[in-house]
Design a protein around this motif. Structure first.
Motif, mmCIF file in Angstrom:
data_model
loop_
_atom_site.group_PDB
_atom_site.id
_atom_site.type_symbol
_atom_site.label_atom_id
_atom_site.label_comp_id
_atom_site.label_asym_id
_atom_site.label_seq_id
_atom_site.Cartn_x
_atom_site.Cartn_y
_atom_site.Cartn_z
ATOM 1 N N ALA A 32 -6.522 -4.950 1.435
ATOM 2 C CA ALA A 32 -6.494 -4.809 2.673
ATOM 3 C C ALA A 32 -5.132 -5.672 3.583
ATOM 4 N N VAL A 33 -5.197 -6.968 3.031
ATOM 5 C CA VAL A 33 -4.072 -7.649 3.655
ATOM 6 C C VAL A 33 -2.593 -7.108 3.230
ATOM 7 N N THR A 34 -2.396 -6.756 1.957
ATOM 8 C CA THR A 34 -1.277 -6.137 1.678
ATOM 9 C C THR A 34 -0.961 -4.565 2.290
ATOM 10 N N LEU A 35 -2.184 -3.875 2.666
ATOM 11 C CA LEU A 35 -1.895 -2.901 3.476
ATOM 12 C C LEU A 35 -1.450 -3.407 4.999
ATOM 13 N N ALA A 36 -1.786 -4.265 5.330
ATOM 14 C CA ALA A 36 -1.393 -4.989 6.813
ATOM 15 C C ALA A 36 -0.068 -5.160 6.794
ATOM 16 N N GLU A 37 0.638 -5.951 5.599
ATOM 17 C CA GLU A 37 1.903 -5.907 5.612
ATOM 18 C C GLU A 37 2.581 -4.789 5.487
ATOM 19 N N VAL A 38 2.116 -3.578 5.127
ATOM 20 C CA VAL A 38 2.877 -2.219 5.125
ATOM 21 C C VAL A 38 2.803 -1.693 6.465
ATOM 22 N N LEU A 39 1.737 -2.073 7.287
ATOM 23 C CA LEU A 39 1.660 -1.493 8.540
ATOM 24 C C LEU A 39 2.487 -2.532 9.579
ATOM 25 N N ALA A 40 2.611 -3.417 9.212
ATOM 26 C CA ALA A 40 3.553 -4.408 10.124
ATOM 27 C C ALA A 40 4.841 -4.180 9.929
ATOM 28 N N THR A 41 5.441 -3.620 8.615
ATOM 29 C CA THR A 41 6.925 -3.174 8.680
ATOM 30 C C THR A 41 6.908 -1.784 8.807
ATOM 31 N N SER A 42 6.344 -0.957 9.355
ATOM 32 C CA SER A 42 6.350 0.431 9.707
ATOM 33 C C SER A 42 6.608 0.398 11.376
ATOM 34 N N MET A 61 6.210 3.849 3.566
ATOM 35 C CA MET A 61 5.982 2.418 3.098
ATOM 36 C C MET A 61 4.936 1.928 1.975
ATOM 37 N N LEU A 62 4.034 2.838 1.953
ATOM 38 C CA LEU A 62 3.073 2.669 0.987
ATOM 39 C C LEU A 62 3.588 3.051 -0.266
ATOM 40 N N GLU A 63 4.308 4.331 -0.328
ATOM 41 C CA GLU A 63 5.162 4.737 -1.425
ATOM 42 C C GLU A 63 5.897 3.705 -2.340
ATOM 43 N N GLY A 64 6.580 3.049 -1.283
ATOM 44 C CA GLY A 64 7.516 2.175 -1.551
ATOM 45 C C GLY A 64 7.216 0.718 -2.311
ATOM 46 N N ARG A 65 5.696 0.508 -1.898
ATOM 47 C CA ARG A 65 5.082 -0.478 -2.422
ATOM 48 C C ARG A 65 4.211 -0.232 -3.493
ATOM 49 N N ARG A 66 4.277 1.009 -4.049
ATOM 50 C CA ARG A 66 3.166 1.267 -4.962
ATOM 51 C C ARG A 66 3.011 0.366 -6.309
ATOM 52 N N LYS A 67 4.028 -0.155 -6.713
ATOM 53 C CA LYS A 67 3.972 -1.204 -7.894
ATOM 54 C C LYS A 67 3.291 -2.377 -7.431
ATOM 55 N N GLU A 122 -5.370 5.793 -7.710
ATOM 56 C CA GLU A 122 -5.727 5.587 -6.254
ATOM 57 C C GLU A 122 -4.791 5.260 -5.394
ATOM 58 N N VAL A 123 -3.668 4.530 -5.754
ATOM 59 C CA VAL A 123 -2.488 4.139 -4.832
ATOM 60 C C VAL A 123 -1.997 5.692 -4.341
ATOM 61 N N ASP A 124 -1.845 6.634 -5.177
ATOM 62 C CA ASP A 124 -1.230 7.824 -4.932
ATOM 63 C C ASP A 124 -2.232 8.570 -4.112
ATOM 64 N N ALA A 125 -3.431 8.631 -4.184
ATOM 65 C CA ALA A 125 -4.637 9.129 -3.368
ATOM 66 C C ALA A 125 -4.514 8.850 -2.005
ATOM 67 N N ALA A 126 -4.342 7.319 -2.024
ATOM 68 C CA ALA A 126 -4.263 6.864 -0.667
ATOM 69 C C ALA A 126 -2.922 7.256 0.125
ATOM 70 N N ILE A 127 -1.840 7.279 -0.504
ATOM 71 C CA ILE A 127 -0.551 7.738 -0.062
ATOM 72 C C ILE A 127 -0.891 9.195 0.612
ATOM 73 N N ASP A 128 -1.258 10.110 -0.269
ATOM 74 C CA ASP A 128 -1.443 11.458 0.096
ATOM 75 C C ASP A 128 -2.587 11.588 1.212
ATOM 76 N N ARG A 129 -3.469 10.612 1.462
ATOM 77 C CA ARG A 129 -4.380 10.520 2.206
ATOM 78 C C ARG A 129 -3.821 10.479 3.869
ATOM 79 N N TRP A 130 -2.839 9.377 3.660
ATOM 80 C CA TRP A 130 -2.279 9.061 5.041
ATOM 81 C C TRP A 130 -1.529 10.402 5.464
ATOM 82 N N VAL A 131 -0.852 11.083 4.326
ATOM 83 C CA VAL A 131 0.102 12.074 4.870
ATOM 84 C C VAL A 131 -0.948 13.288 5.401
#
Length: 274
Positions: free
Chosen positions: A175-185, A75-81, A92-101
């Protein structure tokens, strides 16, 4: 014709899988958007939600938790932009996605590394296995906004803990945009709860709360505030994680310390069969 006035977006809190406004009705302005200003009552509500989610999340299989963390990365990958548009650097977005994986991959491997059979004198099996601590309060770092946030949330939840995050007041949109990602996962409600606003208002409440099992002070830059929070945490024997500032190079290998610090070890004795 009069000039149109744009509708300003309001970023709300994330508690129990929902997006409530602060019970106080307060907000503050960040990048032309309204951000909810969490109160002490909001912090207590977040702890209630986190505690309610512990049984289900800790009881899930490690494999299932890994699947869910990987879904968050998708979901983070899909909201990268979207994150880039908020001012988060693309690398940094790419690093955050890789960190989740990376943390998703550790979910079903950590018990093999951190647990195992112990040699004992006698006809017994002696087995040690890691278990989650419970509800973890986290003070998120200000920078890097997204990678730092992911690097304190993921190691806490991958091991079965639930978290209440006090997001940095200087960088709340990520942080809140990440929350939106978590809510839709696929993440169950209450596993991650995010509060925006003043750290000085919410963190002491979390540190003193009797239903919080551990606190991560990574984002506390004020030494006096850190000591105050440690004292409050000591009153009910909370586990405290307070890494040195030199340890905050978020782009390096994170290692296992953040995961293992938030674990308990259960040891079981069982007689060997004849």
């Amino acid at each position: 014709m009069s000039e149109r006035v744009a509708v300003r977006k309001t970023y709300k809190l994330f508690i129990g899988g929902k997006f409530p406004r602060s019970e106080s009705g307060r907000s503050y302005l960040v990048q032309d958007s309204n951000v909810s200003l969490a109160s002490r009552k909001d912090a207590r509500d977040a702890v209630v939600a986190a505690r309610a989610a512990v049984k289900g999340w800790a009881g899930a299989t490690a494999y299932n938790r890994g699947q869910i963390l990987y879904r968050v990365a998708e979901m983070l990958e899909g909201r990268r932009k979207q994150f880039v548009a908020l001012g988060v650097p693309a690398d940094e977005v790419d690093a955050a996605i890789d960190r989740w994986v990376w943390y998703a991959g550790w979910s079903d491997k950590l018990p093999q590394v951190y647990g195992g059979a112990n040699p004992v004198a006698g006809p017994y099996f002696n087995l040690s296995a890691p278990e989650p601590t419970g509800v973890v309060a986290v003070v998120a770092p200000e920078s890097p906004a997204l990678l730092g946030l992911v690097s304190v949330i993921a190691p806490a939840i991958v091991t079965g803990n639930t978290v209440v995050v006090a997001a940095s007041p200087a960088a709340p949109l990520a942080a809140v945009t990440l929350a939106e990602v978590l809510a839709t996962s696929d993440l169950p409600g209450g596993v991650v709860n995010i509060l925006t606003g003043r750290i000085t208002e919410t963190a002491p409440t979390l540190a003193a709360h009797m239903d919080v099992s551990a606190i991560d002070l990574t984002g506390v830059a004020d030494a006096e505030l850190a000591v105050e929070l440690e004292v409050k945490a000591a009153e009910n024997l909370k586990r405290v994680l307070r890494p040195a500032p030199a340890d905050h190079d978020w782009h390096t290998d994170p290692g296992l310390t953040r995961m293992t610090t938030l674990l308990e070890t259960k040891t079981v004795w069982h007689p060997k069969g004849v």
